[in-house]
Design a protein around this motif. Structure first.
Motif, PDB file in Angstrom:
ATOM      1  N   ASP A 121      89.645   0.926 -27.647  1.00 24.27           N
ATOM      2  CA  ASP A 121      90.905   0.940 -28.390  1.00 24.27           C
ATOM      3  C   ASP A 121      92.051   1.079 -27.408  1.00 24.27           C
ATOM      4  OD1 ASP A 121      89.587   0.826 -30.864  1.00 24.27           O
ATOM      5  OD2 ASP A 121      89.363   3.006 -30.910  1.00 24.27           O
ATOM      6  N   LEU A 122      93.144   0.396 -27.690  1.00 25.09           N
ATOM      7  CA  LEU A 122      94.337   0.460 -26.850  1.00 25.09           C
ATOM      8  C   LEU A 122      95.533   0.688 -27.760  1.00 25.09           C
ATOM      9  CD1 LEU A 122      95.164  -1.483 -23.757  1.00 25.09           C
ATOM     10  CD2 LEU A 122      96.789  -1.719 -25.609  1.00 25.09           C
ATOM     11  N   SER A 123      96.440   1.549 -27.326  1.00 26.02           N
ATOM     12  CA  SER A 123      97.640   1.868 -28.092  1.00 26.02           C
ATOM     13  C   SER A 123      98.864   1.481 -27.276  1.00 26.02           C
ATOM     14  CB  SER A 123      97.658   3.368 -28.395  1.00 26.02           C
ATOM     15  OG  SER A 123      98.881   3.731 -28.997  1.00 26.02           O
ATOM     16  N   ILE A 124      99.836   0.871 -27.927  1.00 28.36           N
ATOM     17  CA  ILE A 124     101.087   0.508 -27.261  1.00 28.36           C
ATOM     18  C   ILE A 124     102.242   1.170 -28.000  1.00 28.36           C
ATOM     19  CG2 ILE A 124     102.665  -1.373 -26.653  1.00 28.36           C
ATOM     20  CD1 ILE A 124     100.217  -3.143 -26.299  1.00 28.36           C
ATOM     21  N   ASP A 125     103.078   1.856 -27.215  1.00 29.45           N
ATOM     22  CA  ASP A 125     104.262   2.517 -27.755  1.00 29.45           C
ATOM     23  C   ASP A 125     105.413   2.223 -26.795  1.00 29.45           C
ATOM     24  OD1 ASP A 125     106.076   4.068 -29.117  1.00 29.45           O
ATOM     25  OD2 ASP A 125     105.201   5.986 -28.515  1.00 29.45           O
ATOM     26  N   GLY A 126     106.255   1.280 -27.164  1.00 30.63           N
ATOM     27  CA  GLY A 126     107.372   0.882 -26.300  1.00 30.63           C
ATOM     28  C   GLY A 126     106.869   0.247 -25.022  1.00 30.63           C
ATOM     29  N   THR A 127     107.175   0.873 -23.891  1.00 32.25           N
ATOM     30  CA  THR A 127     106.766   0.317 -22.596  1.00 32.25           C
ATOM     31  C   THR A 127     105.534   1.018 -22.031  1.00 32.25           C
ATOM     32  OG1 THR A 127     108.244   1.820 -21.418  1.00 32.25           O
ATOM     33  CG2 THR A 127     109.127  -0.361 -22.015  1.00 32.25           C
ATOM     34  N   LYS A 128     104.825   1.757 -22.894  1.00 37.69           N
ATOM     35  CA  LYS A 128     103.643   2.487 -22.449  1.00 37.69           C
ATOM     36  C   LYS A 128     102.416   2.019 -23.232  1.00 37.69           C
ATOM     37  CE  LYS A 128     101.856   7.141 -21.834  1.00 37.69           C
ATOM     38  NZ  LYS A 128     102.096   8.577 -21.925  1.00 37.69           N
ATOM     39  N   ALA A 129     101.302   1.855 -22.523  1.00 35.75           N
ATOM     40  CA  ALA A 129     100.026   1.522 -23.148  1.00 35.75           C
ATOM     41  C   ALA A 129      98.996   2.541 -22.684  1.00 35.75           C
ATOM     42  CB  ALA A 129      99.591   0.111 -22.759  1.00 35.75           C
ATOM     43  N   THR A 130      98.145   2.981 -23.603  1.00 36.62           N
ATOM     44  CA  THR A 130      97.114   3.949 -23.269  1.00 36.62           C
ATOM     45  C   THR A 130      95.775   3.495 -23.836  1.00 36.62           C
ATOM     46  OG1 THR A 130      97.607   5.270 -25.229  1.00 36.62           O
ATOM     47  CG2 THR A 130      98.687   5.914 -23.183  1.00 36.62           C
ATOM     48  N   ALA A 131      94.709   3.840 -23.114  1.00 36.98           N
ATOM     49  CA  ALA A 131      93.359   3.505 -23.566  1.00 36.98           C
ATOM     50  C   ALA A 131      92.375   4.490 -22.972  1.00 36.98           C
ATOM     51  CB  ALA A 131      92.995   2.086 -23.143  1.00 36.98           C
ATOM     52  N   SER A 132      91.268   4.662 -23.657  1.00 38.56           N
ATOM     53  CA  SER A 132      90.143   5.446 -23.149  1.00 38.56           C
ATOM     54  C   SER A 132      88.906   4.567 -23.239  1.00 38.56           C
ATOM     55  CB  SER A 132      89.930   6.716 -23.972  1.00 38.56           C
ATOM     56  OG  SER A 132      90.992   7.602 -23.787  1.00 38.56           O
ATOM     57  N   LEU A 133      88.213   4.426 -22.112  1.00 43.92           N
ATOM     58  CA  LEU A 133      87.018   3.606 -22.055  1.00 43.92           C
ATOM     59  C   LEU A 133      85.832   4.477 -21.699  1.00 43.92           C
ATOM     60  CD1 LEU A 133      89.559   1.859 -20.938  1.00 43.92           C
ATOM     61  CD2 LEU A 133      87.804   0.235 -20.331  1.00 43.92           C
ATOM     62  N   LYS A 134      84.711   4.246 -22.327  1.00 44.32           N
ATOM     63  CA  LYS A 134      83.461   4.901 -21.987  1.00 44.32           C
ATOM     64  C   LYS A 134      82.595   3.832 -21.327  1.00 44.32           C
ATOM     65  CE  LYS A 134      82.055   8.414 -24.312  1.00 44.32           C
ATOM     66  NZ  LYS A 134      82.183   9.425 -23.297  1.00 44.32           N
ATOM     67  N   VAL A 135      82.212   4.080 -20.063  1.00 47.39           N
ATOM     68  CA  VAL A 135      81.496   3.083 -19.264  1.00 47.39           C
ATOM     69  C   VAL A 135      80.098   3.596 -18.946  1.00 47.39           C
ATOM     70  CG1 VAL A 135      81.522   1.768 -17.104  1.00 47.39           C
ATOM     71  CG2 VAL A 135      83.684   2.340 -18.242  1.00 47.39           C
ATOM     72  N   ASP A 136      79.092   2.770 -19.208  1.00 48.38           N
ATOM     73  CA  ASP A 136      77.713   3.081 -18.808  1.00 48.38           C
ATOM     74  C   ASP A 136      77.519   2.553 -17.395  1.00 48.38           C
ATOM     75  OD1 ASP A 136      74.979   3.233 -18.310  1.00 48.38           O
ATOM     76  OD2 ASP A 136      74.411   2.488 -20.298  1.00 48.38           O
ATOM     77  N   ARG A 137      77.515   3.442 -16.429  1.00 49.23           N
ATOM     78  CA  ARG A 137      77.469   3.054 -15.022  1.00 49.23           C
ATOM     79  C   ARG A 137      76.189   2.328 -14.640  1.00 49.23           C
ATOM     80  NH1 ARG A 137      74.876   7.146 -11.697  1.00 49.23           N
ATOM     81  NH2 ARG A 137      74.047   8.801 -13.015  1.00 49.23           N
ATOM     82  N   THR A 138      75.089   2.564 -15.375  1.00 46.43           N
ATOM     83  CA  THR A 138      73.821   1.925 -15.016  1.00 46.43           C
ATOM     84  C   THR A 138      73.867   0.416 -15.225  1.00 46.43           C
ATOM     85  OG1 THR A 138      72.824   2.289 -17.203  1.00 46.43           O
ATOM     86  CG2 THR A 138      72.525   4.022 -15.538  1.00 46.43           C
ATOM     87  N   LYS A 139      74.753  -0.059 -16.101  1.00 45.44           N
ATOM     88  CA  LYS A 139      74.904  -1.503 -16.323  1.00 45.44           C
ATOM     89  C   LYS A 139      75.507  -2.196 -15.102  1.00 45.44           C
ATOM     90  CE  LYS A 139      75.399  -1.344 -21.335  1.00 45.44           C
ATOM     91  NZ  LYS A 139      76.264  -1.703 -22.476  1.00 45.44           N
TER      92      LYS A 139
END
Length: 190
Positions: A142-160
């Motif tokens: 998911d990504l959120s945009i508010d004006g000139t700012k964008a935020t996201a949180s990613l969960k990454v499986d490092r074994t891939k």
């Protein structure tokens, strides 16, 4: 009659040109020095966190709607922020080694959006191709945009991405110390 035929022909030609060459969206370059990527890794009994530098990036918009994005991360900048001194240096060196991200041979990682679906209030469901250590896998976040700012949180499986040191998938029980998934918390300034 000739004017009508000429008008119809010109309308058809220009109409077809509009469909053949759609207007590209507006790319908004990310201010790398003002943006931040925080990584958080977890292990039995605790974890570590730090930062990684963004080398370049842009979000693409069609009007005010997000339609794409692409980013390059400088993996050689990976740092630890919860330790100091000798152990901080050792951890950073280990993260850059072949046990983890092999930054000498893979100095960058990349993310390219492949699908963006808009939700309400500046929220987007994003699917992208994440490349780490030359291995590309699809990831959703998911990504959120508010004006000139964008935020996201990613969960990454490092074994891939062939980052298996201390993974619960390999080794004996004493080696099963580091969880396979880590988090990336991203704050972007446009």
């Amino acid at each position: 009659m000739k004017k009508t035929i000429l008008s119809l022909a010109l309308t058809t030609v220009f109409g077809l040109m509009a469909f053949a060459n759609p207007i590209d969206g507006e790319k908004k370059e990310i201010k790398t020095s003002e943006s931040k990527i925080v990584w958080k890794a977890y292990k039995v009994g605790g974890g570590h966190e730090g930062t990684i530098g963004l080398k370049s990036g842009a979000l693409e918009f069609d009007g005010d709607q997000l339609v794409g994005g692409e980013f390059v991360v400088d993996m050689t900048t990976i740092t630890n922020t919860d330790m100091t001194g000798e152990y901080k240096g050792k951890l950073e060196g280990h993260l850059k080694s072949d046990d983890f991200f092999s930054t000498a041979s893979n100095p960058t990682a990349a993310l390219v959006f492949t699908n963006v679906e808009q939700n309400e209030g500046g929220l987007y469901d994003v699917t992208g191709d994440l490349t780490i250590k030359g291995i590309t896998k699809s990831i959703r976040f998911d990504l959120s945009i508010d004006g000139t700012k964008a935020t996201a949180s990613l969960k990454v499986d490092r074994t891939k991405y062939d980052v298996k040191y201390g993974s619960s998938l390999i080794g004996t029980a004493k080696d099963k110390l580091i969880y396979d998934e880590f988090d990336l918390v991203v704050d972007l300034q446009m």
